[in-house]
Design an enzyme around this catalytic site. Structure first.
Site, PDB file in Angstrom:
ATOM      1  N   LYS A 108       9.152   4.228   7.256  1.00 35.63           N
ATOM      2  CA  LYS A 108       9.036   5.673   7.503  1.00 35.63           C
ATOM      3  C   LYS A 108       9.566   6.022   8.902  1.00 35.63           C
ATOM      4  CE  LYS A 108       4.776   7.318   7.830  1.00 35.63           C
ATOM      5  NZ  LYS A 108       4.317   8.312   8.767  1.00 35.63           N
TER       6      LYS A 108
ATOM      7  N   LYS B   7     -13.749  10.720  -0.685  1.00 38.85           N
ATOM      8  CA  LYS B   7     -13.718   9.843   0.500  1.00 38.85           C
ATOM      9  C   LYS B   7     -14.917  10.120   1.402  1.00 38.85           C
ATOM     10  CE  LYS B   7      -9.118   8.452   1.957  1.00 38.85           C
ATOM     11  NZ  LYS B   7      -8.076   8.747   2.919  1.00 38.85           N
TER      12      LYS B   7
ATOM     13  N   PHE C 123       6.974 -11.082  16.199  1.00 38.73           N
ATOM     14  CA  PHE C 123       7.866 -10.295  15.336  1.00 38.73           C
ATOM     15  C   PHE C 123       9.231 -10.953  15.153  1.00 38.73           C
ATOM     16  CE2 PHE C 123       5.641  -6.556  13.870  1.00 38.73           C
ATOM     17  CZ  PHE C 123       4.448  -6.758  14.524  1.00 38.73           C
TER      18      PHE C 123
ATOM     19  N   ALA D 248      10.700 -14.855  10.167  1.00 38.58           N
ATOM     20  CA  ALA D 248      11.676 -14.520   9.123  1.00 38.58           C
ATOM     21  C   ALA D 248      11.007 -14.519   7.757  1.00 38.58           C
ATOM     22  CB  ALA D 248      12.808 -15.544   9.159  1.00 38.58           C
ATOM     23  N   GLY D 249      11.600 -13.844   6.811  1.00 41.87           N
ATOM     24  CA  GLY D 249      11.056 -13.821   5.456  1.00 41.87           C
ATOM     25  C   GLY D 249      11.518 -12.595   4.695  1.00 41.87           C
TER      26      GLY D 249
ATOM     27  N   VAL E  96      -5.775   5.120  10.291  1.00 43.17           N
ATOM     28  CA  VAL E  96      -5.748   5.490  11.704  1.00 43.17           C
ATOM     29  C   VAL E  96      -6.984   6.291  12.084  1.00 43.17           C
ATOM     30  CG1 VAL E  96      -4.485   6.816  13.438  1.00 43.17           C
ATOM     31  CG2 VAL E  96      -3.237   5.426  11.789  1.00 43.17           C
TER      32      VAL E  96
ATOM     33  N   PHE F 151      -0.856   2.438  17.993  1.00 40.66           N
ATOM     34  CA  PHE F 151      -0.006   1.259  17.811  1.00 40.66           C
ATOM     35  C   PHE F 151      -0.738   0.188  17.022  1.00 40.66           C
ATOM     36  CE2 PHE F 151       1.313   3.297  21.817  1.00 40.66           C
ATOM     37  CZ  PHE F 151       2.639   3.563  21.522  1.00 40.66           C
TER      38      PHE F 151
ATOM     39  N   CYS G 236       4.515   2.158   8.080  1.00 40.27           N
ATOM     40  CA  CYS G 236       5.143   2.662   9.307  1.00 40.27           C
ATOM     41  C   CYS G 236       6.629   2.363   9.457  1.00 40.27           C
ATOM     42  CB  CYS G 236       4.412   2.105  10.524  1.00 40.27           C
ATOM     43  SG  CYS G 236       2.834   2.906  10.769  1.00 40.27           S
TER      44      CYS G 236
ATOM     45  N   THR H  45       1.964   9.840  13.409  1.00 40.58           N
ATOM     46  CA  THR H  45       3.337   9.716  13.900  1.00 40.58           C
ATOM     47  C   THR H  45       4.098  10.943  13.445  1.00 40.58           C
ATOM     48  OG1 THR H  45       3.154   7.357  13.661  1.00 40.58           O
ATOM     49  CG2 THR H  45       5.372   8.231  13.893  1.00 40.58           C
TER      50      THR H  45
HETATM   51  C1  UDX Z   1       3.012  -1.456  12.429  1.00 46.30           C
HETATM   52  C2  UDX Z   1       3.099  -1.582  13.962  1.00 46.30           C
HETATM   53  O1  UDX Z   1       2.990  -2.956  14.354  1.00 46.30           O
HETATM   54  C3  UDX Z   1       2.026  -0.748  14.627  1.00 46.30           C
HETATM   55  O2  UDX Z   1       2.166  -0.816  16.020  1.00 46.30           O
HETATM   56  C4  UDX Z   1       2.208   0.664  14.136  1.00 46.30           C
HETATM   57  O3  UDX Z   1       1.418   1.551  14.767  1.00 46.30           O
HETATM   58  C5  UDX Z   1       2.052   0.718  12.630  1.00 46.30           C
HETATM   59  O4  UDX Z   1       3.042  -0.107  12.053  1.00 46.30           O
HETATM   60  P1  UDX Z   1       1.607  -2.522  10.454  1.00 46.30           P
HETATM   61  O5  UDX Z   1       2.599  -1.847   9.571  1.00 46.30           O
HETATM   62  O6  UDX Z   1       0.175  -2.354  10.168  1.00 46.30           O
HETATM   63  O7  UDX Z   1       1.809  -2.059  11.976  1.00 46.30           O
HETATM   64  O8  UDX Z   1       1.908  -4.090  10.410  1.00 46.30           O
HETATM   65  P2  UDX Z   1       2.748  -5.151  11.259  1.00 46.30           P
HETATM   66  O9  UDX Z   1       1.849  -6.276  11.596  1.00 46.30           O
HETATM   67  O10 UDX Z   1       3.489  -4.522  12.354  1.00 46.30           O
HETATM   68  O11 UDX Z   1       3.767  -5.685  10.147  1.00 46.30           O
HETATM   69  C6  UDX Z   1       4.715  -4.815   9.539  1.00 46.30           C
HETATM   70  C7  UDX Z   1       5.541  -5.558   8.515  1.00 46.30           C
HETATM   71  O12 UDX Z   1       6.435  -6.443   9.161  1.00 46.30           O
HETATM   72  C8  UDX Z   1       4.733  -6.418   7.559  1.00 46.30           C
HETATM   73  O13 UDX Z   1       5.260  -6.251   6.253  1.00 46.30           O
HETATM   74  C9  UDX Z   1       4.960  -7.836   8.025  1.00 46.30           C
HETATM   75  O14 UDX Z   1       4.882  -8.763   6.973  1.00 46.30           O
HETATM   76  C10 UDX Z   1       6.362  -7.731   8.588  1.00 46.30           C
HETATM   77  N1  UDX Z   1       6.631  -8.717   9.647  1.00 46.30           N
HETATM   78  C11 UDX Z   1       5.940  -8.660  10.828  1.00 46.30           C
HETATM   79  C12 UDX Z   1       7.622  -9.668   9.466  1.00 46.30           C
HETATM   80  O15 UDX Z   1       8.261  -9.721   8.416  1.00 46.30           O
HETATM   81  N2  UDX Z   1       7.878 -10.548  10.486  1.00 46.30           N
HETATM   82  C13 UDX Z   1       7.211 -10.517  11.667  1.00 46.30           C
HETATM   83  O16 UDX Z   1       7.515 -11.342  12.527  1.00 46.30           O
HETATM   84  C14 UDX Z   1       6.209  -9.548  11.835  1.00 46.30           C
END
Ligand code: UDX
Length: 449
Positions: A283, A35, A269, A272-273, A11, A154, A280, A120
């Protein structure tokens, strides 16, 4: 404007790079000397598409330091982007936030400064940060003008720069109108989309502006939790439907499409899987449940989404038992380790739970990931996994291959050759991502999670 950013994780670094790219002077601070040294040498400690390019472009406006005395005085805006990892009870560990607030308090000076919570943080943290800053100023001389704001991020890993430069919205929560003015000016080039888009990060077609949502502190803090938890429960919802789809002979990907095209639902979003991983969702959903419990409230919907997500991971062993009957002594290959493609992040990655569960049942686990191998070797020292040099090697002598992360390149592997090198060509697609007809032609028996 002069900006300081505390914390150079995903971030902090992304925010710093984007703000420098749109013209601000940015100082990034981290207490991790290694770092800072890496960043000073022009190298990047994380994997994120185009981060090298944008840092190179903005390098004249970026500095890296370990010193609060160097970063804070004279800053118009100070972002706190430190880690807030979960503790055993699900509540976030605020140690780094407390340290950062105290150090900011010690060094504030030289005009009005907005201190922004980007991490967050639990609802109420904005007020807490303000009191920590005041406390740490203690008897110090000189009047200091500052205000605290919440400006949740986000961004998604893997598309962090895209999400930061072309956001769906920017949320600013504060009780200070002056802070709203400062942050509106800071973000103006993004709000108005008036910056020149980098060649490698094209502006989405039709994007003319990004809306600014201004709220009180607590609402901005809750927006972050509510948004992430909603996305998490969308995923768990489609996974729950997926289980029923399998029983009744329906195809969950078609169900998701048919549902998602209803504009009130939306297609995103609903993939499926194996469910969500990353830093995030687990947590934030845990923190939301913990915060609600502090007020005597249950969060049954969010809690159920968490349960469904954990069960998706457990289904891997169940499905392998169903296919192989006995898995003790067998070899299983994992394709993908990162919690999702285009990142090397392994936090809360389903791969780790899956590897552990298999090893506990006496399975030999072989694995490959295009970018997360080195991280896995160092972070998973206690887990007995054989790391392969190529994706194809994962199949060698395997009784089953599990697709864990949907890296695009896995679609184009030499699946014919892999089928020949496997002991038993069975693939479990954990992301409903592989072309089952093509794989069947290549000699694989296919199943989906
Ligand atoms: C997320 C939020 O999207 C972001 O807004 C926030 O600030 C931080 O957390 P991130 O964790 O980087 O972002 O990834 P994201 O693309 O949201 O995917 C999260 C998890 O959900 C991944 O493991 C992904 O594989 C899974 N996922 C996502 C699914 O299983 N199905 C989906 O349709 C979308």
């Amino acid at each position: 404007m002069r900006i300081a950013i505390i914390g150079t994780g995903y971030v902090g670094l992304t925010t710093g790079a984007c703000l420098a790219a749109i013209g601000h002077e940015v100082t990034c601070l981290d207490n991790n000397a290694a770092k800072i040294e890496t960043l000073r040498q022009g190298k990047v400690p994380i994997f994120e598409p185009f981060i090298e390019e944008i840092l190179e472009e903005a390098k004249d406006r970026m500095r890296f330091t370990q010193s609060y005395a160097e970063a804070i005085p004279g800053s118009d805006v100070v972002f706190i982007a430190v880690g807030t990892p979960s503790m055993a009870d699900g509540s976030p560990d605020l140690r780094y936030l407390r340290e950062a607030a105290a150090a900011i308090g010690e060094h504030l000076g030289g005009g009005f400064t907005v201190v922004v919570n980007k991490s967050t943080v639990p609802i109420g943290s904005g007020n807490w940060v303000e009191s920590l800053i005041r406390e740490s100023r203690g008897g110090r001389n000189g009047k200091v003008e500052f205000a605290v704001a919440s400006n949740p991020e986000f961004l998604r890993e893997g598309s962090a720069l895209q999400d930061s430069l072309y956001p769906d919205r920017i949320v600013v929560g504060t009780d200070s109108p002056r802070a709203v003015d400062v942050l509106s000016n800071l973000y103006r080039p993004i709000l108005e989309q008036s910056f020149t888009a980098p060649s490698y990060l094209k502006r989405p077609e039709g994007m003319a502006a990004a809306p600014l949502v201004t709220t009180d502190l607590a609402s901005a803090e809750l927006i972050k939790y509510a948004a992430n938890s909603f996305l998490a429960l969308k995923i768990s919802y489609i996974n729950e439907i997926g289980r029923l789809a399998e029983k009744v002979g329906a195809d969950v990907t078609l169900v998701a499409k048919g549902m998602g095209l209803d504009a009130r639902i939306g297609t995103r979003f609903l993939q499926a899987g194996l469910g969500w991983g990353g830093s995030c969702f687990a947590k934030d959903t845990a923190a939301l449940v913990a915060t609600a419990a502090d007020y005597g409230l249950g969060m049954p919907i969010v809690s159920a989404a968490r349960t469904v997500n954990q069960q998706q991971r457990e289904r891997v062993v169940e499905k392998l038992l169903g296919e192989l009957k006995i898995i003790k002594g067998k070899t299983v290959g994992l394709l993908g380790l990162a919690f999702k493609p285009n990142t090397d992040d392994l936090r809360d990655a389903p791969s780790l739970d899956i590897a552990r569960a298999l090893v506990a049942r006496g399975v030999s686990v072989a694995a490959f990931d295009p970018v997360a191998m080195e991280r896995a070797k160092s972070e998973w020292a206690g887990v007995s996994v054989k790391y392969c040099e190529t994706a194809e090697q994962v199949a060698e002598g395997a009784d089953a291959v599990v697709l864990v992360t949907e890296w695009a390149e896995f679609q184009d592997l030499d699946w014919e050759a892999m089928a020949k090198s496997a002991r038993s060509p069975f693939v479990l697609d954990g992301r409903l991502f592989l072309d089952a007809a093509r794989l069947a032609k290549a000699g694989w028996r296919c199943a989906r999670i």
